[in-house]
Write an enzyme that holds these catalytic residues in place. Structure first.
Site, PDB file in Angstrom:
ATOM      1  N   ASP A 222      -3.481   4.295  -2.078  1.00 15.66           N
ATOM      2  CA  ASP A 222      -4.476   4.739  -1.098  1.00 15.66           C
ATOM      3  C   ASP A 222      -4.464   6.261  -0.993  1.00 15.66           C
ATOM      4  OD1 ASP A 222      -6.299   4.820   0.994  1.00 15.66           O
ATOM      5  OD2 ASP A 222      -4.826   4.271   2.520  1.00 15.66           O
TER       6      ASP A 222
ATOM      7  N   LYS B  49       0.844  -1.201   0.000  1.00 18.77           N
ATOM      8  CA  LYS B  49       0.000   0.000   0.000  1.00 18.77           C
ATOM      9  C   LYS B  49       0.877   1.248   0.000  1.00 18.77           C
ATOM     10  CE  LYS B  49      -2.479   1.705   3.688  1.00 18.77           C
ATOM     11  NZ  LYS B  49      -2.552   3.189   3.753  1.00 18.77           N
TER      12      LYS B  49
ATOM     13  N   THR C  55     -11.614   6.053  10.997  1.00 22.64           N
ATOM     14  CA  THR C  55     -11.643   5.539  12.380  1.00 22.64           C
ATOM     15  C   THR C  55     -11.213   6.596  13.394  1.00 22.64           C
ATOM     16  OG1 THR C  55      -9.510   4.554  11.885  1.00 22.64           O
ATOM     17  CG2 THR C  55     -11.392   3.077  11.925  1.00 22.64           C
TER      18      THR C  55
ATOM     19  N   ARG D   8       3.346  -1.288  10.622  1.00 27.33           N
ATOM     20  CA  ARG D   8       4.472  -1.377  11.554  1.00 27.33           C
ATOM     21  C   ARG D   8       4.801  -2.771  12.097  1.00 27.33           C
ATOM     22  NH1 ARG D   8       2.017   3.724  14.476  1.00 27.33           N
ATOM     23  NH2 ARG D   8       0.204   2.675  13.566  1.00 27.33           N
TER      24      ARG D   8
END
Ligand code: C5P
Length: 239
Positions: free
Chosen positions: A59, A32, A123, A214
């Site tokens: 993205d 991504k 979110t 991560r």
């Protein structure tokens, strides 16, 4: 089963991203590229990632008038990406224009149309933030409203949080592709992710793709981190 891991290459320059991609390409499903890497490195980083044979998820969370979004999706299709994102709140016409642009451009190139994914509610937003925008009801209700809007406009996929997978699967059926960030293996740190699921839990709940940053990119050994995750999802995925 196809390899569901999408590694989020959230880094400031293409050099590290490309080194990591070379190393991880045989072990993951896609990479991504978000706003940071795309704005700093430009489309060249996409071409170089594609040259490793890997799939690419661009993205950029597009949100603009239908014509502008359609043109951007055409450009993304020309770059050969497999997935890209638009904000579902852009509305039916914008979403349909994005989906049609992906199909028409891919047909012209005799390629497969990229999956245009709808982003519902970020979110980072809670019920109070929605109220500030004049949107009543809960985040959950708004997610479902926008998810239905997006799929009714023709979108074949959505980005959703782990907490939304089961609801969206139940409401929208089995064909919609669900792409989920907020994934943390048992052994990794949560970082700034608050409500997480493990890779196996998210797949079990009905996710098709897992965006993982991560826990892989920040690991001392990113390759073995990816292999450990694959083992928990399906050992047959380990090459
Ligand atoms: O490093 P980490 O696994 O948290 O990376 C998750 C990726 O998914 C990041 O690129 C982040 O921007 C993205 N993302 C997210 N939550 C969302 C939407 C996108 O973590 N709701």
């Amino acid at each position: 089963m196809i390899n569901p891991i999408i590694v989020a290459l959230d880094m400031p320059s293409s050099q590290k991203a490309l080194e990591l991609a070379e190393e991880l390409a045989p072990l993951v499903g896609a990479f991504k590229v978000g706003k940071q890497l795309f704005i700093s490195s430009g489309p060249d980083v996409i071409r170089k990632l594609r040259a490793t044979g890997a799939k690419v998820f661009l993205d950029l969370k597009l949100n603009d008038i239908p014509n502008t979004v359609a043109k951007a999706v055409i450009a993304a299709t020309d770059l050969g990406v497999q997935m890209t994102t638009v904000h579902a709140s852009g509305g039916t016409e914008m979403l349909a224009a994005a989906e049609n642009a992906a199909h028409e451009q891919a047909a012209m190139l005799r390629a497969e149309a990229p999956l245009v994914l709808g982003v519902t509610v970020l979110t980072s937003m809670d019920d109070n933030n929605l109220a500030e925008l004049g949107i009543g009801g809960s985040v959950q209700e708004q997610v479902l409203r926008l998810a239905k809007l997006a799929t009714n406009a023709g979108l074949r996929g959505l980005v959703c949080s782990p907490q939304e997978i089961e609801m969206l699967r139940a409401e929208l059926g089995g064909t919609v592709q669900l792409v989920t960030p907020g994934i943390r293996p048992e052994w990794s740190q949560a970082n700034d992710q608050k409500r997480t699921m493990t890779p196996a839990e998210a797949i079990q709940a009905g996710a098709n793709w897992l965006v993982i940053g991560r826990p892989i990119t920040g690991a001392a050994d990113p390759k073995s981190a990816a292999i450990r995750i694959l083992h928990t999802i399906n050992p047959e995925l380990v090459p």
